[in-house]
Design a protein around this motif. Structure first.
Motif: not given
Length: 314
Positions: A184, A199, A222-225, A227-228, A312-314
């Motif tokens: 992450k 987003v 902020y944790v990147l997902s 989707e931004e 990605n959020s994985n």
């Protein structure tokens, strides 16, 4: 064919070649044309042209940044002319060509301030370039042997106020931390600053259509997902605002340094818009009046291998 004719042809060919200087040392200072004050952190991309053979011209590129006194130095192996592109935050970009008559050059580069009411800076990356001028926040891991071993870890942040990458996080507006176990990526901001994620599901294209930054709601981390669409960034002075549009991939560089150590850099490159005008600090209209900042047309060195991973959020 007589000897006189051959000599005449040789003379004509030789006269067609430009005179060159060798071991060129070009030193100078970048100054504000309006007041003569030095311009620090000016980005200087210089290309030396030389005669590669009788009918072909070669080029050597070099890049540097002016110091706190506006001074710079660039060296070239040879050349008969130097094309210079200079840019700095708050100034119109400069383009000049200099004829090289001797190897020791002393020079002054003058930059003109841009109008304060048309000061939106638009900077887009070159996807083939990994030069130091490219906005690239990352973690740099240096090891003596293979890349999996322990070693020195440093962080590069970005300073929107001067438009440069920096190792000094006290002068950075944003930087990242990467969790080595989960992968992450956390986007961090300075004490007085913050980041505001936008987003992809929100209507409109973030670069062109979202033209006003929020006044509040900025986050310190902020944790990147993945989707931004991008971020608004409140700078470390708590006043200026930038619009940051990251690539949708994580950039990974792996290469061997000159001393034999292995280097791995992992992070995010991005485009950005920066608004120096405090009267319009929250507005980012993209128009013909915006000032474009060129990064660099340097290509990736042959010994530099890179790859990308989807964010990605994985």
């Amino acid at each position: 064919m007589n000897n006189g004719f051959i000599l005449a042809i040789g003379f004509l060919l030789a006269s067609g070649c430009a005179r060159e200087a060798y071991n060129i040392s070009w030193e100078g200072v970048v100054v504000d044309q309006s007041n003569g004050q030095p311009v620090q952190n000016a980005r200087i991309l210089a290309t030396s042209s030389y005669q590669a053979n009788i009918d072909e011209t070669g080029n050597q590129k070099n890049y540097t940044i002016s110091d706190e006194n506006g001074k710079f130095r660039i060296a070239f192996r040879r050349g008969f002319g130097i094309t210079v592109r200079t840019s700095a935050s708050g100034f119109l970009s400069g383009l000049d060509y200099k004829v090289v008559k001797n190897p020791d050059i002393r020079d002054t580069i003058f930059l003109s301030p841009y109008p304060f009411d048309a000061s939106l800076v638009v900077r887009k990356i070159d996807e083939t370039s990994f030069a130091s001028s490219v906005p690239f926040i990352r973690e740099k891991h240096v090891t003596a042997g293979d890349l999996s071993g322990s070693g020195k870890l440093t962080k590069w942040g970005f300073d929107f106020l001067t438009g440069i990458n920096t190792l000094n996080l006290d002068s950075a507006d944003v930087w990242i931390e990467i969790n080595q176990k989960t992968g992450k990526i956390v986007l961090n901001a300075s004490g007085k600053g913050g980041v505001y994620p936008v987003v992809k599901s929100e209507p409109g294209d973030f670069m062109m259509n979202v033209t006003k930054a929020p006044e509040s709601g900025y986050l310190k981390s902020y944790v990147l997902s993945g989707e931004e669409a991008g971020f608004f960034v409140l700078c470390r002075n708590g006043v200026h605002v930038a619009k940051m549009i990251p690539e949708d991939k994580i950039c990974i560089l792996s290469y061997q340094d000159a001393d034999g150590s292995m280097v791995k850099e992992k992070g995010i490159r991005f485009d950005y818009l920066f608004q120096p005008n405090l009267q319009n600090r929250l507005y980012f209209p993209v128009s013909a009046s915006a000032i474009g900042v060129e990064t660099s047309d340097e290509t990736v060195p042959e010994n530099l291998k890179s790859k990308s991973e989807e964010i990605n959020s994985n």
